[in-house]
Design a protein around this motif. Structure first.
Motif, PDB file in Angstrom:
ATOM      1  N   PHE A  19     -26.252  29.493   3.048  1.00  0.00           N
ATOM      2  CA  PHE A  19     -27.171  29.488   4.200  1.00  0.00           C
ATOM      3  C   PHE A  19     -27.255  28.087   4.805  1.00  0.00           C
ATOM      4  O   PHE A  19     -27.235  27.915   6.017  1.00  0.00           O
ATOM      5  N   ARG A  20     -27.344  27.116   3.909  1.00  0.00           N
ATOM      6  CA  ARG A  20     -27.456  25.731   4.388  1.00  0.00           C
ATOM      7  C   ARG A  20     -26.245  25.362   5.232  1.00  0.00           C
ATOM      8  O   ARG A  20     -26.368  24.705   6.262  1.00  0.00           O
TER       9      ARG A  20
ATOM     10  N   LEU B 140     -34.745  25.171  -2.786  1.00  0.00           N
ATOM     11  CA  LEU B 140     -34.394  24.546  -1.506  1.00  0.00           C
ATOM     12  C   LEU B 140     -33.899  23.114  -1.701  1.00  0.00           C
ATOM     13  O   LEU B 140     -32.936  22.684  -1.080  1.00  0.00           O
ATOM     14  N   GLY B 141     -34.570  22.378  -2.600  1.00  0.00           N
ATOM     15  CA  GLY B 141     -34.168  20.994  -2.854  1.00  0.00           C
ATOM     16  C   GLY B 141     -32.773  20.929  -3.448  1.00  0.00           C
ATOM     17  O   GLY B 141     -31.959  20.081  -3.073  1.00  0.00           O
TER      18      GLY B 141
ATOM     19  N   ALA C  90     -33.991  19.712   3.580  1.00  0.00           N
ATOM     20  CA  ALA C  90     -34.695  18.426   3.642  1.00  0.00           C
ATOM     21  C   ALA C  90     -36.211  18.563   3.577  1.00  0.00           C
ATOM     22  O   ALA C  90     -36.901  17.638   3.158  1.00  0.00           O
ATOM     23  N   GLY C  91     -36.745  19.717   4.012  1.00  0.00           N
ATOM     24  CA  GLY C  91     -38.200  19.852   4.034  1.00  0.00           C
ATOM     25  C   GLY C  91     -38.638  21.302   3.995  1.00  0.00           C
ATOM     26  O   GLY C  91     -37.826  22.218   4.181  1.00  0.00           O
TER      27      GLY C  91
ATOM     28  N   HIS D  66     -43.455  19.283   4.009  1.00  0.00           N
ATOM     29  CA  HIS D  66     -43.273  18.475   2.798  1.00  0.00           C
ATOM     30  C   HIS D  66     -41.792  18.137   2.663  1.00  0.00           C
ATOM     31  O   HIS D  66     -40.958  19.020   2.783  1.00  0.00           O
ATOM     32  N   ARG D  67     -41.494  16.883   2.399  1.00  0.00           N
ATOM     33  CA  ARG D  67     -40.089  16.514   2.203  1.00  0.00           C
ATOM     34  C   ARG D  67     -39.615  16.935   0.816  1.00  0.00           C
ATOM     35  O   ARG D  67     -40.369  16.883  -0.151  1.00  0.00           O
ATOM     36  N   LEU D  68     -38.351  17.351   0.746  1.00  0.00           N
ATOM     37  CA  LEU D  68     -37.776  17.777  -0.523  1.00  0.00           C
ATOM     38  C   LEU D  68     -36.785  16.730  -0.999  1.00  0.00           C
ATOM     39  O   LEU D  68     -36.069  16.154  -0.187  1.00  0.00           O
ATOM     40  N   HIS D  69     -36.757  16.526  -2.301  1.00  0.00           N
ATOM     41  CA  HIS D  69     -35.777  15.589  -2.843  1.00  0.00           C
ATOM     42  C   HIS D  69     -34.938  16.317  -3.858  1.00  0.00           C
ATOM     43  O   HIS D  69     -35.473  16.928  -4.764  1.00  0.00           O
TER      44      HIS D  69
END
Ligand code: ZN
Length: 357
Positions: free
Chosen positions: A236-237, A285-286, A291-292, A353-356
């Motif tokens: 998907f990404r 997701l991370g 990214a968020g 929210h940012r994801l790392h």
């Protein structure tokens, strides 16, 4: 019966006419009681090695044993054995490291088609259709303004069923495509739609979709059905254009209704394989390059549509308890592919929210 009388004693008759799906959220003190019960359940449920666990369960022809897909933990904490009409039955375990809930044994991905071979499209039509479309509309509204205008935007609905969402998407002007594993659903969808088109199979099988460049991908009640979520989300990404977003509606593994009803929870349906919370969906997701993320608490369709019969004070209490417990029965998630997507939608009412990784 005994249950009902106990409820009456504890809460009086004021809540008798509140629908079951809302009672847990509005009876005074019930949220705290259910959360305490849940913590007790988790403390008491044994944690065992995968080998020990395999010794307890028999393996069906289309099944396989899994470790936790979110964190790799192999130990198992057996929690529930949901059952339902026509004799279906499966086991749900919890990952003792990250809390992910999943069916174990699970369904082997190459046999997934067996679950949807026949009859599934009937389940998705009829009276059900209007409610579904209302739910899609409310969800898009909860992430306004991201879905307000579809013009010049390419959209993929993954698991598009009979095309109920694609119909709304084309009305909003999206250049919309769908894919689905049920051939009869795809056929029905293409009859319903005017500009949008759906295809049978996986995205990589369809050249128009494999080309990517999507501004929006939607997963309506699909996430819980995916046996290889990490692989799917990587795909998907890569199908998203710069600045793209991915929308998820799924059952919430933190639902207060799960804490109240256990194996009888409505989220344990026949074809569900994995059950996400706001925490485990962030991991997913991370790890797959997003990214968020933003969340929209789910208060229930009648509350959000303004058609509920609950008095205003109970509506306020329900909303408060959903927020405090992160425990709405559904989870609504908007994932942002990259910094460009966060920049485009971040300035408004959405809390991103940012994801790392
Ligand atoms: Zn885990």
């Amino acid at each position: 019966m005994a249950h009902r009388m106990l409820g009456r004693l504890a809460y009086g008759s004021r809540y008798d006419r509140v629908p079951w799906g809302q009672r847990v959220y509005v009876r005074p003190g019930e949220r705290l009681i259910r959360e305490a019960q849940w913590r007790l359940l988790l403390r008491r449920a044994p944690v065992m090695s995968l080998a020990e666990y395999q010794g307890l369960r028999s393996l069906g022809e289309i099944e396989e044993f899994l470790s936790c897909m979110m964190c790799g933990e192999s130990r198992q904490q057996p929690l529930f054995t949901p059952t339902g009409g026509n004799g279906w039955r499966y086991h749900v375990v919890r990952c003792p490291s990250c809390g992910f809930l999943y069916r174990n044994p699970n369904v082997r991905p190459e046999r997934l088609g067996d679950l949807y071979a026949t009859g599934y499209s009937n389940f998705l039509t009829g009276k059900y259709a209007a409610n579904r479309q209302r739910r899609y509309d409310l969800t898009m509204r909860s992430f306004a303004p991201v879905f307000d205008e579809g013009k010049e935007r390419r959209l993929l609905d993954f698991g598009s069923g009979v095309g109920l969402f694609l119909e709304l998407a084309e009305q909003r002007g999206f250049d919309a495509y769908g894919v689905d594993l049920s051939p009869e659903s795809v056929e029905q969808a293409n009859q319903r739609l005017s500009r949008a088109r759906t295809y049978f199979g996986a995205p990589e099988d369809v050249p128009e979709i494999a080309a990517g460049g999507f501004d929006v991908i939607t997963l309506w009640s699909v996430l819980a059905h995916l046996p290889r979520p990490l692989e799917d989300f990587q795909r998907f990404r890569s199908l998203l254009a710069p600045g793209g977003v991915l929308l998820i509606l799924t059952v919430n593994a933190r639902s207060l209704l799960l804490k109240a009803y256990g194996a009888a929870w409505s989220g344990f349906t026949k074809n569900h394989l994995m059950f996400y919370s706001s925490e485990t969906v962030r991991t997913l997701l991370g790890r797959t390059g997003f990214a968020g993320v933003a969340f929209a608490p789910h208060y229930g369709d009648t509350i959000e549509a303004g058609t509920t019969r609950l008095p205003a004070d109970l509506v306020a209490r329900l909303r408060r308890n959903v927020k405090l417990s992160d425990g709405g029965n559904m989870m609504r998630v908007l994932a942002f592919a990259d910094e460009e997507a966060i920049g485009r939608w971040g300035g408004g009412p959405l809390r991103i929210h940012r994801l790392h990784a």
